[in-house]
Motif scaffolding. Structure first.
Motif, PDB file in Angstrom:
ATOM      1  N   PHE A  78     -21.518  61.828  49.503  1.00 32.38           N
ATOM      2  CA  PHE A  78     -21.263  61.563  48.082  1.00 32.38           C
ATOM      3  C   PHE A  78     -20.028  60.690  47.827  1.00 32.38           C
ATOM      4  O   PHE A  78     -19.594  60.580  46.681  1.00 32.38           O
ATOM      5  CB  PHE A  78     -21.097  62.886  47.324  1.00 32.38           C
ATOM      6  N   SER A  79     -19.470  60.059  48.844  1.00 27.66           N
ATOM      7  CA  SER A  79     -18.274  59.246  48.626  1.00 27.66           C
ATOM      8  C   SER A  79     -18.552  58.040  47.739  1.00 27.66           C
ATOM      9  O   SER A  79     -17.629  57.422  47.199  1.00 27.66           O
ATOM     10  CB  SER A  79     -17.676  58.782  49.961  1.00 27.66           C
ATOM     11  N   TRP A  80     -19.830  57.673  47.564  1.00 29.47           N
ATOM     12  CA  TRP A  80     -20.174  56.578  46.656  1.00 29.47           C
ATOM     13  C   TRP A  80     -19.817  56.891  45.210  1.00 29.47           C
ATOM     14  O   TRP A  80     -19.737  55.986  44.369  1.00 29.47           O
ATOM     15  CB  TRP A  80     -21.658  56.233  46.750  1.00 29.47           C
ATOM     16  N   THR A  81     -19.575  58.181  44.903  1.00 28.45           N
ATOM     17  CA  THR A  81     -19.236  58.549  43.524  1.00 28.45           C
ATOM     18  C   THR A  81     -17.755  58.368  43.229  1.00 28.45           C
ATOM     19  O   THR A  81     -17.348  58.475  42.070  1.00 28.45           O
ATOM     20  CB  THR A  81     -19.605  60.018  43.260  1.00 28.45           C
ATOM     21  N   ILE A  82     -16.935  58.122  44.266  1.00 26.74           N
ATOM     22  CA  ILE A  82     -15.499  57.990  44.049  1.00 26.74           C
ATOM     23  C   ILE A  82     -15.230  56.825  43.109  1.00 26.74           C
ATOM     24  O   ILE A  82     -15.631  55.703  43.362  1.00 26.74           O
ATOM     25  CB  ILE A  82     -14.762  57.781  45.387  1.00 26.74           C
ATOM     26  N   LEU A 168      -0.409  67.984  45.176  1.00 30.67           N
ATOM     27  CA  LEU A 168      -1.643  67.337  45.603  1.00 30.67           C
ATOM     28  C   LEU A 168      -2.632  67.192  44.450  1.00 30.67           C
ATOM     29  O   LEU A 168      -3.371  66.197  44.383  1.00 30.67           O
ATOM     30  CB  LEU A 168      -2.283  68.128  46.754  1.00 30.67           C
ATOM     31  N   MET A 169      -2.662  68.164  43.542  1.00 32.44           N
ATOM     32  CA  MET A 169      -3.540  68.018  42.385  1.00 32.44           C
ATOM     33  C   MET A 169      -3.138  66.802  41.544  1.00 32.44           C
ATOM     34  O   MET A 169      -3.988  66.053  41.067  1.00 32.44           O
ATOM     35  CB  MET A 169      -3.525  69.296  41.537  1.00 32.44           C
ATOM     36  N   ILE A 174      -4.086  61.093  39.988  1.00 33.74           N
ATOM     37  CA  ILE A 174      -3.600  59.717  39.860  1.00 33.74           C
ATOM     38  C   ILE A 174      -4.445  58.772  40.709  1.00 33.74           C
ATOM     39  O   ILE A 174      -4.800  57.662  40.271  1.00 33.74           O
ATOM     40  CB  ILE A 174      -2.119  59.634  40.279  1.00 33.74           C
ATOM     41  N   THR A 175      -4.791  59.214  41.910  1.00 38.48           N
ATOM     42  CA  THR A 175      -5.592  58.371  42.802  1.00 38.48           C
ATOM     43  C   THR A 175      -6.966  58.094  42.219  1.00 38.48           C
ATOM     44  O   THR A 175      -7.458  56.953  42.236  1.00 38.48           O
ATOM     45  CB  THR A 175      -5.738  59.038  44.182  1.00 38.48           C
ATOM     46  N   VAL A 176      -7.597  59.137  41.684  1.00 39.37           N
ATOM     47  CA  VAL A 176      -8.919  58.961  41.076  1.00 39.37           C
ATOM     48  C   VAL A 176      -8.833  58.012  39.886  1.00 39.37           C
ATOM     49  O   VAL A 176      -9.698  57.140  39.706  1.00 39.37           O
ATOM     50  CB  VAL A 176      -9.501  60.318  40.647  1.00 39.37           C
TER      51      VAL A 176
END
Length: 384
Positions: A78-82, A168-169, A174-176
């Motif tokens: 499912f990494s295509w959803t990132i 980490l949350m 932020i990364t997303v």
């Protein structure tokens, strides 16, 4: 070329077709998840070092292995959803619930050590699931991060794990957001390129095929007049030219479809001279094609074609004069002149094409009494 995986309704994902940045997440996103597997060292070391029965250690290590396998497999699938808002497929939710169950089962056995697994489910929710699941997961993990240490009476001992989970949350969120913004920017860029390509095709069809059809029409009218005059020899010549023009029109269609620019400025000038001669227009060129920078000749050829075609169609002129310089090109005629509110698709097309190579295109009165088209561009140096 990779295909977009289906979403929860079985439809193809709209973002399919993004370039290399997005393809990385499609194909290698699970590697990012693989980095975090190092955190599994905490429950593994706890099971190996602490005084647990052998059966508990075996079951515990098996569950850790299952946890790692489900986690990595989920990212691989499912990494295509990132960056695309997450997935709502049943399989993704089932895998997530398996991870949560393993953590809940481990809490009574390993105690606060199970908190070391919280970053995995917050990562999973942030990168792979929808916003609703993300908010719910963050809220539950945040509550458990404080409630479990208090319940076990070891709040100070768990300060590191509490801080780690909170940090980490925030990092995940932020990364997303950054990835989503990048994907959105790429989508906007793709839409812009699509619109630009559509405009290019429309302009090329108008400039190229429109010119060819105009020439065909003029040739046909001339052939009809010659038939009335029973000048059959000349009619044959005109029909042969009609055939050649039709071949050129087909070639122009192929060129437009392929997105190529086949216009050679010197050849275009020769064709324009022939078209004007056939219609009893005096055609004069001051300057040569070699004076135009090589990279601009195709653009200039298109503009000259449109300008002369407009003269043939509308101006009722007897003279056309083209001046060519290293920074300027002009087309003047002695026809009817530019009529009020006469700015149509042809003039707009010339101006849009000029903007493509940072030039200006103006249309006004000519010193010859008709219309003048002036194209001014930067001198890009001598061509080789």
């Amino acid at each position: 070329m990779s295909q977009c995986p289906p979403d929860g309704n079985g439809a193809s994902q709209e973002a399919c077709g993004l370039d290399d940045d997005q393809k990385f997440w499609d194909r290698r996103g699970w590697l990012v998840a693989g980095v975090w597997v190092i955190f599994l060292v905490f429950p593994i070391m706890d099971l190996l070092v602490e005084d647990y029965p052998l059966s508990t250690r075996i079951i515990g290590l098996g569950m850790v292995a299952l946890f790692a396998g489900v986690y990595l497999q989920s990212y691989a699938k499912f990494s295509w959803t990132i960056g695309r808002g997450g997935t709502s497929t049943r399989r993704a939710h089932v895998n997530f619930l398996i991870l949560c169950v393993i953590i809940l089962v481990g809490i009574p056995v390993t105690g606060l050590t199970a908190m070391g697994l919280f970053p995995f489910i917050t990562s999973y929710a942030a990168f792979l699931l929808t916003r609703k699941w993300l908010i719910g997961t963050y809220a539950i993990v945040l509550v458990l991060s404080f409630a479990l240490p208090l319940a076990f009476g070891r709040f100070l001992d768990a300060i590191f794990l509490i801080g780690l989970n909170i940090v980490l949350m925030v990092v995940y969120a932020i990364t997303v957001a950054a990835i989503s913004r990048s994907a959105s920017a790429e989508k906007i860029r793709s839409d812009y390129l699509l619109v630009a390509e559509q405009e290019r095709v429309a302009r090329d069809v108008h400039d190229g095929i429109g010119h060819s059809l105009t020439a065909l029409n003029l040739k046909a009218q001339l052939a009809l007049r010659l038939l009335d005059e029973e000048d059959y020899g000349q009619v044959r010549g005109e029909l042969e030219q009609l055939s050649a023009l039709a071949v050129n029109a087909l070639d122009s269609v192929r060129t437009t479809v392929q997105g190529l620019s086949r216009q050679d400025l010197a050849a275009e000038l020769a064709e324009l001279q022939q078209a004007c001669t056939d219609n009893n227009l005096e055609f004069t060129v001051a300057g040569t094609a070699e004076q135009i920078p090589l990279t601009l000749r195709s653009h200039i050829a298109w503009i000259l074609r449109e300008a002369v075609t407009n003269v043939l169609r509308h101006a009722h002129a007897s003279t056309v004069v083209i001046h060519i310089g290293s920074t300027r090109v002009s087309v003047d005629d002695d026809g009817d002149g530019l009529q009020p509110n006469a700015v149509g698709h042809g003039i707009r097309g010339m101006q849009e094409r000029a903007r493509q190579f940072n030039a200006s295109c103006s249309v006004g009165a000519s010193r010859l009494g008709g219309t003048s088209v002036q194209v001014v561009f930067a001198d890009k140096g001598k061509t080789q």
